[in-house]
Scaffold this motif. Structure first.
Motif, PDB file in Angstrom:
ATOM      1  N   TYR A  22      69.112  23.891 -47.722  1.00 55.43           N
ATOM      2  CA  TYR A  22      67.936  24.704 -48.048  1.00 55.43           C
ATOM      3  C   TYR A  22      67.067  24.940 -46.824  1.00 55.43           C
ATOM      4  CZ  TYR A  22      69.428  24.653 -52.838  1.00 55.43           C
ATOM      5  OH  TYR A  22      70.166  24.852 -53.973  1.00 55.43           O
ATOM      6  N   TRP A  27      63.743  27.401 -45.734  1.00 58.06           N
ATOM      7  CA  TRP A  27      62.723  26.740 -46.550  1.00 58.06           C
ATOM      8  C   TRP A  27      62.190  25.519 -45.812  1.00 58.06           C
ATOM      9  CZ3 TRP A  27      64.550  26.685 -52.335  1.00 58.06           C
ATOM     10  CH2 TRP A  27      64.790  28.004 -52.737  1.00 58.06           C
ATOM     11  N   LEU A  41      57.705  26.517 -53.755  1.00 55.46           N
ATOM     12  CA  LEU A  41      58.092  27.909 -53.914  1.00 55.46           C
ATOM     13  C   LEU A  41      56.838  28.693 -54.310  1.00 55.46           C
ATOM     14  CD1 LEU A  41      61.253  27.197 -56.115  1.00 55.46           C
ATOM     15  CD2 LEU A  41      61.143  27.347 -53.624  1.00 55.46           C
ATOM     16  N   PHE A  72      69.962  30.225 -60.692  1.00 59.03           N
ATOM     17  CA  PHE A  72      68.617  30.452 -60.195  1.00 59.03           C
ATOM     18  C   PHE A  72      68.670  31.783 -59.454  1.00 59.03           C
ATOM     19  CE2 PHE A  72      69.018  25.840 -60.414  1.00 59.03           C
ATOM     20  CZ  PHE A  72      67.911  25.535 -61.189  1.00 59.03           C
ATOM     21  N   SER A  73      67.688  32.632 -59.687  1.00 57.40           N
ATOM     22  CA  SER A  73      67.708  33.941 -59.062  1.00 57.40           C
ATOM     23  C   SER A  73      66.632  34.043 -57.992  1.00 57.40           C
ATOM     24  CB  SER A  73      67.492  35.032 -60.115  1.00 57.40           C
ATOM     25  OG  SER A  73      67.615  36.306 -59.523  1.00 57.40           O
ATOM     26  N   TYR A  74      67.010  34.594 -56.857  1.00 52.43           N
ATOM     27  CA  TYR A  74      66.083  34.878 -55.767  1.00 52.43           C
ATOM     28  C   TYR A  74      66.061  36.389 -55.626  1.00 52.43           C
ATOM     29  CZ  TYR A  74      63.832  34.886 -51.230  1.00 52.43           C
ATOM     30  OH  TYR A  74      62.950  35.103 -50.197  1.00 52.43           O
ATOM     31  N   ASN A  75      64.951  36.993 -56.036  1.00 52.53           N
ATOM     32  CA  ASN A  75      64.853  38.442 -55.977  1.00 52.53           C
ATOM     33  C   ASN A  75      64.255  38.883 -54.643  1.00 52.53           C
ATOM     34  OD1 ASN A  75      65.430  38.014 -58.792  1.00 52.53           O
ATOM     35  ND2 ASN A  75      64.824  40.121 -59.097  1.00 52.53           N
ATOM     36  N   VAL A  76      64.734  40.022 -54.167  1.00 53.23           N
ATOM     37  CA  VAL A  76      64.284  40.581 -52.898  1.00 53.23           C
ATOM     38  C   VAL A  76      63.721  41.983 -53.130  1.00 53.23           C
ATOM     39  CG1 VAL A  76      65.877  39.204 -51.498  1.00 53.23           C
ATOM     40  CG2 VAL A  76      66.633  41.410 -52.399  1.00 53.23           C
ATOM     41  N   LEU A  85      71.178  37.719 -46.915  1.00 54.62           N
ATOM     42  CA  LEU A  85      70.831  36.422 -47.500  1.00 54.62           C
ATOM     43  C   LEU A  85      72.076  35.669 -47.942  1.00 54.62           C
ATOM     44  CD1 LEU A  85      67.545  36.716 -49.553  1.00 54.62           C
ATOM     45  CD2 LEU A  85      68.176  34.968 -47.911  1.00 54.62           C
ATOM     46  N   TRP A 120      73.211  30.281 -57.256  1.00 54.29           N
ATOM     47  CA  TRP A 120      72.066  31.146 -56.994  1.00 54.29           C
ATOM     48  C   TRP A 120      72.513  32.603 -57.034  1.00 54.29           C
ATOM     49  CZ3 TRP A 120      66.994  29.785 -55.924  1.00 54.29           C
ATOM     50  CH2 TRP A 120      66.754  28.413 -55.790  1.00 54.29           C
ATOM     51  N   VAL A 122      71.279  36.319 -55.727  1.00 52.54           N
ATOM     52  CA  VAL A 122      70.363  37.066 -54.871  1.00 52.54           C
ATOM     53  C   VAL A 122      70.364  38.477 -55.430  1.00 52.54           C
ATOM     54  CG1 VAL A 122      69.829  37.862 -52.546  1.00 52.54           C
ATOM     55  CG2 VAL A 122      70.919  35.624 -52.873  1.00 52.54           C
ATOM     56  N   GLY A 134      55.323  38.062 -53.408  1.00 52.70           N
ATOM     57  CA  GLY A 134      56.723  37.781 -53.689  1.00 52.70           C
ATOM     58  C   GLY A 134      56.983  37.295 -55.099  1.00 52.70           C
TER      59      GLY A 134
END
Length: 141
Positions: A22, A27, A41, A72-76, A85, A120, A122, A134
């Motif tokens: 991470y 991070w 976060l 787990f979602s990481y939105n951009v 990413l 994850w 993205v 964000g």
């Protein structure tokens, strides 16, 4: 009960290795008591905790915890941010599960797993633009 998640805890086998993964994503750790590694976060915290200790806290054997079918979602903000990413995650030791690409609902996504298998997504969701800080909401801000 408020509609929020305050802390996401991952029970992990290799604390230092997963923390390094991470950190390689960019991070930064926050100070924590011994035995916990945490990353603040936007609006919540991701905590890493030894798998055996997590099972002990819950009162279950490690084997009974299983693997949940979750992501787990990481939105951009843009679709152009997705592939880089994913590449960064792979360079840090993750595994690409699905390369970046268009999806039926109009977004652009890809999936990776961290070195212990946490999945994850993205995602760029053009229908849910991120807030100035964000933050994510289903229908955007």
């Amino acid at each position: 009960m408020d509609q929020r998640i305050s802390l996401i805890t991952l029970g992990v086998g290799d604390m230092d290795g997963i923390a390094a993964f991470y950190e390689a994503l960019g991070w930064q750790r926050v100070e924590t008591p011994d035995g916990v590694i945490a990353f603040d976060l936007i609006g919540q915290t991701l905590g890493l905790y030894p798998l055996e200790k997590l099972a002990e806290d819950i009162g279950m054997p490690v084997g009974a915890l299983g693997r949940g079918a979750s992501t787990f979602s990481y939105n951009v903000r843009t679709k152009e941010e997705v592939a880089p990413l994913l590449s960064r995650a792979e360079a840090a030791g993750g595994t690409i599960l699905k390369p970046a690409g268009d999806v039926f609902w109009g977004g652009y996504i890809g999936y990776f797993a961290d070195p212990e298998g946490t999945i994850w997504e993205v995602a760029h969701n053009p229908f849910s633009p991120l807030g100035a800080d964000g933050a994510f909401r289903w229908n955007g801000y």
